[in-house]
Design a protein around this motif. Sequence first.
Motif, PDB file in Angstrom:
ATOM      1  N   THR A  19      46.302  36.772  34.559  1.00  0.00           N
ATOM      2  CA  THR A  19      45.629  37.896  35.209  1.00  0.00           C
ATOM      3  C   THR A  19      45.598  37.670  36.707  1.00  0.00           C
ATOM      4  O   THR A  19      45.597  36.545  37.198  1.00  0.00           O
ATOM      5  N   GLN A  20      45.532  38.767  37.456  1.00  0.00           N
ATOM      6  CA  GLN A  20      45.616  38.710  38.915  1.00  0.00           C
ATOM      7  C   GLN A  20      44.251  38.815  39.583  1.00  0.00           C
ATOM      8  O   GLN A  20      44.042  38.290  40.666  1.00  0.00           O
ATOM      9  N   VAL A  21      43.303  39.512  38.963  1.00  0.00           N
ATOM     10  CA  VAL A  21      41.995  39.757  39.573  1.00  0.00           C
ATOM     11  C   VAL A  21      41.061  38.582  39.283  1.00  0.00           C
ATOM     12  O   VAL A  21      40.931  38.164  38.139  1.00  0.00           O
ATOM     13  N   LYS A  22      40.431  38.062  40.315  1.00  0.00           N
ATOM     14  CA  LYS A  22      39.532  36.934  40.169  1.00  0.00           C
ATOM     15  C   LYS A  22      38.088  37.421  40.052  1.00  0.00           C
ATOM     16  O   LYS A  22      37.725  38.474  40.566  1.00  0.00           O
ATOM     17  N   GLN A  23      37.273  36.625  39.379  1.00  0.00           N
ATOM     18  CA  GLN A  23      35.875  36.987  39.167  1.00  0.00           C
ATOM     19  C   GLN A  23      35.078  36.748  40.441  1.00  0.00           C
ATOM     20  O   GLN A  23      35.106  35.661  41.011  1.00  0.00           O
ATOM     21  N   ALA A  24      34.377  37.776  40.898  1.00  0.00           N
ATOM     22  CA  ALA A  24      33.568  37.676  42.110  1.00  0.00           C
ATOM     23  C   ALA A  24      32.266  36.947  41.806  1.00  0.00           C
ATOM     24  O   ALA A  24      31.717  37.034  40.705  1.00  0.00           O
ATOM     25  N   GLN A  25      31.764  36.226  42.795  1.00  0.00           N
ATOM     26  CA  GLN A  25      30.514  35.493  42.670  1.00  0.00           C
ATOM     27  C   GLN A  25      29.407  36.229  43.421  1.00  0.00           C
ATOM     28  O   GLN A  25      29.637  36.845  44.458  1.00  0.00           O
ATOM     29  N   SER A  26      28.206  36.137  42.898  1.00  0.00           N
ATOM     30  CA  SER A  26      27.073  36.824  43.507  1.00  0.00           C
ATOM     31  C   SER A  26      26.674  36.152  44.820  1.00  0.00           C
ATOM     32  O   SER A  26      26.678  34.931  44.935  1.00  0.00           O
ATOM     33  N   THR A 285      24.346  47.455  33.275  1.00  0.00           N
ATOM     34  CA  THR A 285      25.751  47.820  33.459  1.00  0.00           C
ATOM     35  C   THR A 285      26.596  46.588  33.757  1.00  0.00           C
ATOM     36  O   THR A 285      27.724  46.449  33.257  1.00  0.00           O
ATOM     37  N   LEU A 286      26.074  45.675  34.567  1.00  0.00           N
ATOM     38  CA  LEU A 286      26.786  44.432  34.865  1.00  0.00           C
ATOM     39  C   LEU A 286      26.966  43.591  33.605  1.00  0.00           C
ATOM     40  O   LEU A 286      28.060  43.070  33.346  1.00  0.00           O
ATOM     41  N   LEU A 287      25.916  43.466  32.804  1.00  0.00           N
ATOM     42  CA  LEU A 287      26.022  42.700  31.562  1.00  0.00           C
ATOM     43  C   LEU A 287      27.011  43.349  30.595  1.00  0.00           C
ATOM     44  O   LEU A 287      27.784  42.659  29.913  1.00  0.00           O
ATOM     45  N   ALA A 288      27.008  44.675  30.545  1.00  0.00           N
ATOM     46  CA  ALA A 288      27.953  45.377  29.662  1.00  0.00           C
ATOM     47  C   ALA A 288      29.388  45.150  30.121  1.00  0.00           C
ATOM     48  O   ALA A 288      30.299  44.988  29.290  1.00  0.00           O
ATOM     49  N   SER A 289      29.612  45.123  31.442  1.00  0.00           N
ATOM     50  CA  SER A 289      30.968  44.886  31.942  1.00  0.00           C
ATOM     51  C   SER A 289      31.432  43.470  31.627  1.00  0.00           C
ATOM     52  O   SER A 289      32.625  43.237  31.391  1.00  0.00           O
ATOM     53  N   ILE A 350      41.761  45.216  34.754  1.00  0.00           N
ATOM     54  CA  ILE A 350      40.901  46.398  34.903  1.00  0.00           C
ATOM     55  C   ILE A 350      39.459  46.057  34.579  1.00  0.00           C
ATOM     56  O   ILE A 350      38.524  46.419  35.314  1.00  0.00           O
ATOM     57  N   ALA A 351      39.259  45.339  33.459  1.00  0.00           N
ATOM     58  CA  ALA A 351      37.899  44.955  33.066  1.00  0.00           C
ATOM     59  C   ALA A 351      37.268  44.031  34.093  1.00  0.00           C
ATOM     60  O   ALA A 351      36.074  44.145  34.400  1.00  0.00           O
ATOM     61  N   MET A 352      38.064  43.100  34.657  1.00  0.00           N
ATOM     62  CA  MET A 352      37.532  42.195  35.674  1.00  0.00           C
ATOM     63  C   MET A 352      37.156  42.971  36.936  1.00  0.00           C
ATOM     64  O   MET A 352      36.103  42.730  37.551  1.00  0.00           O
ATOM     65  N   SER A 353      38.006  43.910  37.344  1.00  0.00           N
ATOM     66  CA  SER A 353      37.698  44.722  38.516  1.00  0.00           C
ATOM     67  C   SER A 353      36.433  45.549  38.292  1.00  0.00           C
ATOM     68  O   SER A 353      35.583  45.660  39.186  1.00  0.00           O
ATOM     69  N   GLN A 354      36.290  46.132  37.106  1.00  0.00           N
ATOM     70  CA  GLN A 354      35.086  46.903  36.805  1.00  0.00           C
ATOM     71  C   GLN A 354      33.854  46.014  36.790  1.00  0.00           C
ATOM     72  O   GLN A 354      32.777  46.420  37.235  1.00  0.00           O
ATOM     73  N   ARG A 355      34.024  44.786  36.300  1.00  0.00           N
ATOM     74  CA  ARG A 355      32.903  43.845  36.305  1.00  0.00           C
ATOM     75  C   ARG A 355      32.499  43.504  37.736  1.00  0.00           C
ATOM     76  O   ARG A 355      31.306  43.461  38.079  1.00  0.00           O
ATOM     77  N   ASN A 356      33.481  43.268  38.604  1.00  0.00           N
ATOM     78  CA  ASN A 356      33.182  42.965  40.010  1.00  0.00           C
ATOM     79  C   ASN A 356      32.503  44.157  40.683  1.00  0.00           C
ATOM     80  O   ASN A 356      31.575  43.991  41.487  1.00  0.00           O
ATOM     81  N   GLN A 357      32.977  45.371  40.376  1.00  0.00           N
ATOM     82  CA  GLN A 357      32.348  46.564  40.940  1.00  0.00           C
ATOM     83  C   GLN A 357      30.900  46.682  40.485  1.00  0.00           C
ATOM     84  O   GLN A 357      30.019  47.067  41.272  1.00  0.00           O
ATOM     85  N   ALA A 358      30.646  46.351  39.215  1.00  0.00           N
ATOM     86  CA  ALA A 358      29.276  46.396  38.704  1.00  0.00           C
ATOM     87  C   ALA A 358      28.400  45.362  39.409  1.00  0.00           C
ATOM     88  O   ALA A 358      27.227  45.627  39.701  1.00  0.00           O
ATOM     89  N   LEU A 359      28.971  44.182  39.701  1.00  0.00           N
ATOM     90  CA  LEU A 359      28.213  43.162  40.430  1.00  0.00           C
ATOM     91  C   LEU A 359      27.865  43.646  41.832  1.00  0.00           C
ATOM     92  O   LEU A 359      26.710  43.532  42.271  1.00  0.00           O
ATOM     93  N   TYR A 360      28.851  44.193  42.536  1.00  0.00           N
ATOM     94  CA  TYR A 360      28.586  44.694  43.880  1.00  0.00           C
ATOM     95  C   TYR A 360      27.576  45.843  43.848  1.00  0.00           C
ATOM     96  O   TYR A 360      26.711  45.953  44.724  1.00  0.00           O
TER      97      TYR A 360
END
Length: 456
Positions: A19-26, A285-289, A350-360
């Motif tokens: 995968t190309q998208v990395k998990q963002a940190q809070s 929403t973040l937990l669901a992502s 896509i799921a990782m990007s949506q998860r990062n968007q939910a975090l932001y």
Amino acid sequence: MRRLTAVALALLLAGCHSTQVKQAQSTLTIPAQWRDGIGPESPVEGFWWRNFHDSQLNRFVEQALRYNSDVLTARARIDEYQARVTAADSALWPTLDASLGVTRARSQSAATGLPTHGTRYQGGLTASYDVDLWGATRRNIDAATLTLEAQKSAAAAADLSVASQAAAGYITLLALDDQLRITRSTLKARENAWQLAKRQYETGYSSRLELMQADSELRATRAQIPQLQHQIAQQENALQVLAGSLPAGVSRGGNFAALTPLSMPAQLPSSLLERRPDIVQAQQTLLASDETLAASRAKLLPSLSLSASGTYQDDTLAGLLDNPLRLWSVGGSVLAPLLNRDTLNAQVDIAMSQRNQALYGYESTVRNAFREVNNSLDAIRRLGEQLRELEGQEQVAQETLRIAHNRYRNGYSSFLEELDAQRTLYATQLNVVQTRNDLLLAQIDLYRALGGGWQG
């Protein structure tokens, strides 16, 4: 065959990590207290609008919470996502399909050459079950459940928003009523001043200029009344629509002066934000992502599918029902993603990007909540200080007008002194009403920003 299996396994393992998208940190840091240092504890209080002690305000807010379109839409959306949870949960169970067919055919006998007719009944049962080896289905169920909780929080946010709008709109309506009362009282005083200026002019104690100035000020004050009446009508129509009714008048429970600003508690914790609906919604929403991301990753792994079927044909329906599973089969298959791994990896991205968007989005919501609370706390303090000074100015302006009126009536000064005093008092009285209204609205904003009321 062994080489093919090894190549397939290598491709599968490669697909799990490409995968190309990395998990963002809070990067969010929660402060221990507000900017104004109010803390640390205060009990939660519901039905905060009752603190203004206006029975009509209470009824109006409660009506809005029952019939407002946004509130009803948010509650209907909960039913939708409850059904989504049920649909996701059903994926854990096998599927079973039944079929029944009837065929009527005409053919020609080879022996006699005569046409013959026949009826054929065919029945079948097919069952299939996708084994949740890696928990993808359960992750999807958890994601759907968390999304449902987010929608419940969204409904609570709609309730809070509508209650705040209803309370603020009603208080603003009372403020407009008070401005109209002040304007009418000022109009009466200026009518008396014009009568006095007219008598002074007719007896030769003042000039025609002073009479014209009194007349001009009288007409200017009278012109303010239709404008205020229009604003009141607009506010009433907006409130009725907010409460789910057609535009109409709004009953008042009390007057604006009775809505005294509430005292702030000595302790008000930042932990109150934990019950703010939009923060809870963003958190869910973040937990669901996160669960959706885990489910997407699980789809890169092999899947196990079990199936079973049974069929039977007979010339009669009774014979079909007598032994419906004369022919049957049971099987299973293991499917490993090979050629479609790019598609699956893209779904993980896509799921990782949506998860990062939910975090932001969650971090932005929390920061915005702290901004709103701090702004409301500062507004309450500053507006309170401003209101005290304006109320003092109003008393001074009233005394100034009394002195100016007596001096003009006794011929010691011109009408310009009284006119200036009238203008100052009128403007000050309107400023007092507007500032008191702003102070009350700032307290409503604080209620909304904290997700509800508090107890001092």
